[in-house]
Design a protein around this motif. Structure first.
Motif, PDB file in Angstrom:
ATOM      1  N   GLU A  99     -32.886 -78.771  57.800  1.00 52.38           N
ATOM      2  CA  GLU A  99     -33.003 -79.018  56.363  1.00 52.38           C
ATOM      3  C   GLU A  99     -33.244 -77.724  55.594  1.00 52.38           C
ATOM      4  N   ALA A 100     -32.667 -76.614  56.095  1.00 53.84           N
ATOM      5  CA  ALA A 100     -32.822 -75.305  55.458  1.00 53.84           C
ATOM      6  C   ALA A 100     -32.069 -75.272  54.137  1.00 53.84           C
ATOM      7  N   ASN A 101     -32.485 -74.345  53.260  1.00 54.18           N
ATOM      8  CA  ASN A 101     -31.781 -74.212  51.981  1.00 54.18           C
ATOM      9  C   ASN A 101     -30.937 -72.938  51.897  1.00 54.18           C
ATOM     10  N   PHE A 102     -30.937 -72.143  52.980  1.00 51.56           N
ATOM     11  CA  PHE A 102     -30.081 -70.955  53.052  1.00 51.56           C
ATOM     12  C   PHE A 102     -29.483 -70.887  54.456  1.00 51.56           C
ATOM     13  N   LEU A 103     -28.213 -71.260  54.579  1.00 53.05           N
ATOM     14  CA  LEU A 103     -27.535 -71.280  55.876  1.00 53.05           C
ATOM     15  C   LEU A 103     -26.838 -69.946  56.121  1.00 53.05           C
ATOM     16  N   ILE A 104     -27.131 -69.337  57.278  1.00 52.93           N
ATOM     17  CA  ILE A 104     -26.459 -68.106  57.702  1.00 52.93           C
ATOM     18  C   ILE A 104     -25.688 -68.442  58.972  1.00 52.93           C
ATOM     19  N   LEU A 105     -24.359 -68.391  58.874  1.00 55.23           N
ATOM     20  CA  LEU A 105     -23.496 -68.904  59.943  1.00 55.23           C
ATOM     21  C   LEU A 105     -22.573 -67.805  60.462  1.00 55.23           C
ATOM     22  N   ASP A 106     -22.542 -67.640  61.780  1.00 54.30           N
ATOM     23  CA  ASP A 106     -21.669 -66.641  62.405  1.00 54.30           C
ATOM     24  C   ASP A 106     -20.544 -67.361  63.150  1.00 54.30           C
ATOM     25  N   GLU A 107     -19.339 -67.281  62.602  1.00 53.67           N
ATOM     26  CA  GLU A 107     -18.145 -67.926  63.168  1.00 53.67           C
ATOM     27  C   GLU A 107     -18.402 -69.403  63.501  1.00 53.67           C
ATOM     28  N   PRO A 108     -18.759 -70.220  62.513  1.00 51.52           N
ATOM     29  CA  PRO A 108     -19.126 -71.619  62.795  1.00 51.52           C
ATOM     30  C   PRO A 108     -17.973 -72.491  63.276  1.00 51.52           C
ATOM     31  N   THR A 109     -16.715 -72.073  63.024  1.00 52.24           N
ATOM     32  CA  THR A 109     -15.579 -72.926  63.415  1.00 52.24           C
ATOM     33  C   THR A 109     -15.037 -72.602  64.799  1.00 52.24           C
ATOM     34  N   ASN A 110     -15.588 -71.563  65.454  1.00 54.76           N
ATOM     35  CA  ASN A 110     -15.138 -71.254  66.818  1.00 54.76           C
ATOM     36  C   ASN A 110     -15.320 -72.482  67.713  1.00 54.76           C
ATOM     37  N   HIS A 111     -14.319 -72.785  68.526  1.00 55.04           N
ATOM     38  CA  HIS A 111     -14.345 -73.876  69.508  1.00 55.04           C
ATOM     39  C   HIS A 111     -14.275 -75.268  68.874  1.00 55.04           C
ATOM     40  N   LEU A 112     -14.160 -75.354  67.529  1.00 55.21           N
ATOM     41  CA  LEU A 112     -14.024 -76.673  66.896  1.00 55.21           C
ATOM     42  C   LEU A 112     -12.545 -77.009  66.739  1.00 55.21           C
ATOM     43  N   ASP A 113     -12.186 -78.290  66.968  1.00 64.33           N
ATOM     44  CA  ASP A 113     -10.803 -78.683  66.700  1.00 64.33           C
ATOM     45  C   ASP A 113     -10.636 -78.891  65.198  1.00 64.33           C
ATOM     46  N   ILE A 114      -9.397 -79.149  64.787  1.00 67.56           N
ATOM     47  CA  ILE A 114      -9.101 -79.212  63.353  1.00 67.56           C
ATOM     48  C   ILE A 114      -9.889 -80.317  62.661  1.00 67.56           C
ATOM     49  N   ALA A 115      -9.991 -81.496  63.305  1.00 66.51           N
ATOM     50  CA  ALA A 115     -10.719 -82.612  62.687  1.00 66.51           C
ATOM     51  C   ALA A 115     -12.183 -82.244  62.473  1.00 66.51           C
ATOM     52  N   SER A 116     -12.806 -81.580  63.464  1.00 65.76           N
ATOM     53  CA  SER A 116     -14.218 -81.187  63.344  1.00 65.76           C
ATOM     54  C   SER A 116     -14.397 -80.111  62.274  1.00 65.76           C
ATOM     55  N   LYS A 117     -13.424 -79.203  62.168  1.00 63.06           N
ATOM     56  CA  LYS A 117     -13.485 -78.184  61.122  1.00 63.06           C
ATOM     57  C   LYS A 117     -13.485 -78.831  59.741  1.00 63.06           C
ATOM     58  N   GLU A 118     -12.652 -79.840  59.581  1.00 63.75           N
ATOM     59  CA  GLU A 118     -12.562 -80.511  58.282  1.00 63.75           C
ATOM     60  C   GLU A 118     -13.860 -81.225  57.934  1.00 63.75           C
ATOM     61  N   ILE A 119     -14.540 -81.768  58.952  1.00 61.90           N
ATOM     62  CA  ILE A 119     -15.828 -82.423  58.728  1.00 61.90           C
ATOM     63  C   ILE A 119     -16.880 -81.389  58.313  1.00 61.90           C
ATOM     64  N   LEU A 120     -16.883 -80.220  58.978  1.00 59.38           N
ATOM     65  CA  LEU A 120     -17.809 -79.150  58.617  1.00 59.38           C
ATOM     66  C   LEU A 120     -17.518 -78.642  57.205  1.00 59.38           C
ATOM     67  N   GLU A 121     -16.242 -78.510  56.863  1.00 63.14           N
ATOM     68  CA  GLU A 121     -15.874 -78.072  55.512  1.00 63.14           C
ATOM     69  C   GLU A 121     -16.424 -79.033  54.461  1.00 63.14           C
ATOM     70  N   GLN A 122     -16.247 -80.324  54.708  1.00 65.19           N
ATOM     71  CA  GLN A 122     -16.736 -81.321  53.755  1.00 65.19           C
ATOM     72  C   GLN A 122     -18.252 -81.252  53.632  1.00 65.19           C
ATOM     73  N   ALA A 123     -18.953 -81.091  54.779  1.00 61.64           N
ATOM     74  CA  ALA A 123     -20.415 -81.014  54.761  1.00 61.64           C
ATOM     75  C   ALA A 123     -20.886 -79.800  53.962  1.00 61.64           C
ATOM     76  N   LEU A 124     -20.234 -78.654  54.141  1.00 62.52           N
ATOM     77  CA  LEU A 124     -20.633 -77.450  53.410  1.00 62.52           C
ATOM     78  C   LEU A 124     -20.324 -77.568  51.919  1.00 62.52           C
ATOM     79  N   ASN A 125     -19.189 -78.188  51.590  1.00 67.34           N
ATOM     80  CA  ASN A 125     -18.833 -78.345  50.175  1.00 67.34           C
ATOM     81  C   ASN A 125     -19.780 -79.306  49.452  1.00 67.34           C
TER      82      ASN A 125
END
Length: 638
Positions: free
Chosen positions: A462-488
């Motif tokens: 529940e942090a308010n400042f996310l620092i992410l290093d290559e968060p999409t590595n090893h994720l398939d396209i569907a999982s990337k899209e879910i992460l994109e939606q969560a970040l947006n």
């Protein structure tokens, strides 16, 4: 057609990879094979290469065609240097060059008829060498190696001592230089920085042969391919267009199938209700009518409900505390390793709600910067300050924040002791860890699985400042899209490093480009960065020249070079456009000429001299126009 796969079947025990799949690749075509992790993309490539057998079906490579394959992992142990390894792709040209040099030496010693024979052999071999572009092969090798991110100072490194990623780049360079008729590439952009990926896009787009690639890089797929082949639930479907067009068509097809299914289900329920009502009347006529409707219902072709991927990440990121408006201030930050300076005197600020992407070449210090901000390593000089109520959540691509000896369950329960067993299991299930999977050791997990554990911890933080290093590595396209939606949807602040341009385009509101040991700032997403890069880099170079009198002349020359390059690029674009227009005109006229040939061959015109004369005159007029267009095309092509 260069490659065709008909009715492929493959299963590993109960896991069906492909049921009855067919697809084909035309000559010069660029295609992508897409699907979720585990769908069988790499397996299909290995079946094409005969590395593993298909259970059934047929794989046909066109007669006389060559095929080249880049696997995800390479085990190069040749003892060669990087240059020697890649140079071996040109062994035939090197052999021809050696023969030419030998012939040159012999000709100096011969005369008369012997010299004439040697000259004949030499000219014949020289012509073959020139046709194969032999005089340019050395510069081609250097161009490919530099394009893939190797500096000339690295050419003499032994491949045995390279990292896995470097070996893969060497193998890719060697494969590209062999120029097979069809390239099979499994995740070719792994281990490449943004400049190298952009270079590879251009190379593959202009590649004279066909390409079939597997990639999770949607931006790369978009810019290279004209066909997408999807494997899903063991079925294979082909879509013309790039990834964006495929995604839109797929969405429309799925919506149409679901609508068709729901409409039929509604009709079935309606008919069943009518039948029940008719039977409830308990009259002979009403029962006969009910039976008639039942027969119609039995004959109905039932539409199957479209399958869904239930195993999807469920990621919801939301801070519990709102930070102050000033989230991070970096002043005069610098870091070196020995004599190698990564960056120096870096200054920037991040405000609440910003989504900032850090980009730059491999080895420029992007990950090092994130480690400094997370106090994993110290800076050499400079400071950074966090704002009020700022709580960091860190996603580390190497997953050093995870404990290799713990189980997945212990990793969560030890960091969040207030959670009940049920809450921990529910959280892990949202990240696709169910049943006994939760007791696997972190050290035994794949990179993708460790990434999911790190994302689960990030969600719970529940942090308010996310620092992410290559968060999409090893994720398939569907999982990337879910992460994109969560970040947006995330209301906090994000700072991340990524090579995934599609991901950056979807999530970044600002880009920091780490170049020449400093940052260039772009207020926008990746498309905006590409649009403004040349303009801002030129301005940045000019500004630096004004503050450093000694470099004024160099900066001026750079600017002139840049302007000249822009003019050349504009001329080249015009030439290409003119060529394309000419080719379209030529094609239309050739089609018209072919139709007139068909007209002339019709039996009904055999005795009609006037009609034949009209057609002949029209064809002659077209042929004259074609001749002029051919000359114009040749002139432009030169």
């Amino acid at each position: 057609m260069v490659l065709a796969c008909h009715n492929l079947k493959k299963a590993f025990l109960e896991q069906v990879i492909v049921k009855n799949g067919s697809f084909h690749i035309e000559e010069h075509e660029k295609a992508a094979l897409v699907g979720l992790n585990g769908a069988g993309k790499s397996t299909i490539l290995k079946m094409i290469m005969r590395e593993i057998p298909a259970d059934d079906g047929e794989i046909i490579l066109a007669k006389g065609k060559t095929i080249g394959y880049l696997a995800q992992h390479q085990a190069l142990l040749s003892g060669n240097t990087i240059y020697q390894e890649v140079e071996s792709a040109k062994a035939d040209l090197i052999q021809m060059e050696t023969q030419l040099r030998r012939l040159e030496e012999e000709m100096q010693k011969k005369s008369g008829e012997e010299l004439e024979q040697l000259l004949h052999t030499y000219h014949k071999l020289s012509a073959a060498f020139e046709r194969a572009d032999g005089y340019a092969y050395k510069s081609e090798i250097v161009g490919v190696l530099k394009g893939l991110g190797f500096a000339e100072t690295e050419f003499d490194k032994c491949v045995d001592n390279l990292s896995g990623g470097q070996k893969t780049r060497v193998a890719l360079g060697k494969l590209l230089l062999t120029k097979p008729d069809i390239l099979l590439l499994d995740e070719p952009t792994n281990h490449l920085d943004l400049n190298s990926i952009a270079w590879l896009e251009t190379y593959l787009s202009n590649y004279p042969g066909a390409v079939l690639l597997v990639s999770h890089d949607r931006y790369f797929i978009n810019r290279v391919v004209t066909k997408v082949i999807e494997i899903e639930f063991g079925e294979i479907m082909m879509f013309n267009g790039n990834y964006s067009e495929f995604a839109e068509k797929k969405k429309l097809i799925r919506e149409a199938k679901l609508k068709e299914y729901l409409n039929q289900q509604q009709e079935i329920r309606h008919q069943e209700e009518v039948i029940r009502k008719l039977r409830s009347f308990n009259r002979e006529k009403s029962i006969r009518r009910a039976e008639s409707r039942e027969k119609m219902l039995d004959k109905m072709d039932r539409i199957e409900k479209p399958l869904e991927h239930h195993a999807e990440l469920k990621l919801h990121l939301e801070p519990t505390v709102i930070s102050g408006n000033d989230v991070l201030r970096v002043e005069g930050l610098g870091k070196s390793f020995g004599t190698h300076t990564l960056f120096q005197n870096i200054n920037f600020e991040i405000k609440r709600g910003e989504h900032v992407a850090v980009i730059g070449d491999n080895g420029t210090g992007k990950t090092t910067l994130l480690k400094i901000l997370n106090e994993v390593i110290p800076a050499d000089h400079g400071t950074f300050t966090l704002g009020s109520n700022v709580h960091i959540g860190y996603y580390d691509q190497e997953h050093h924040v995870l404990h290799m000896e713990k189980t997945i369950f212990e990793e969560i329960s030890d960091d969040y002791p207030s959670l009940t067993n049920t809450e921990i299991r529910n959280t892990l299930a949202a990240f696709l860890f169910t049943g006994e999977d939760v007791f696997k050791r972190i050290g035994d997990l794949s990179g993708g699985e460790r990434g999911r554990v790190s994302l689960a911890k990030l969600m719970l933080s529940e942090a308010n400042f996310l620092i992410l290093d290559e968060p999409t590595n090893h994720l398939d396209i569907a999982s990337k899209e879910i992460l994109e939606q969560a970040l947006n949807n995330y209301t906090g602040t994000v700072l991340y490093v990524s090579h995934d341009r599609y991901f950056i385009n979807q999530t970044a509101t600002r880009i920091l480009d780490l170049v020449n040991q400093s940052f260039v700032n772009y207020i926008g997403n990746y498309d905006y960065y590409l649009e403004k890069k040349e303009e801002l880099t030129a301005a940045y170079t000019e500004s630096a020249a004004q503050t450093d009198a000694s470099s004024e002349e160099t900066a001026s020359e750079s600017k002139l070079d840049w302007q000249a390059q822009k003019e050349l690029q504009a001329k080249e674009r015009k030439r290409q456009n003119d060529l394309k227009k000419l080719e379209e005109k030529i094609q239309k006229l050739e089609e018209a000429s072919a139709k007139l040939d068909e007209e002339l061959a019709k039996p009904e015109y055999a005795m009609n001299s006037k009609k034949l004369m009209d057609i002949t005159n029209e064809k002659a007029e077209i042929d004259t126009k074609l001749w002029d267009l051919y000359e114009q095309w040749e002139s432009l092509a030169e």
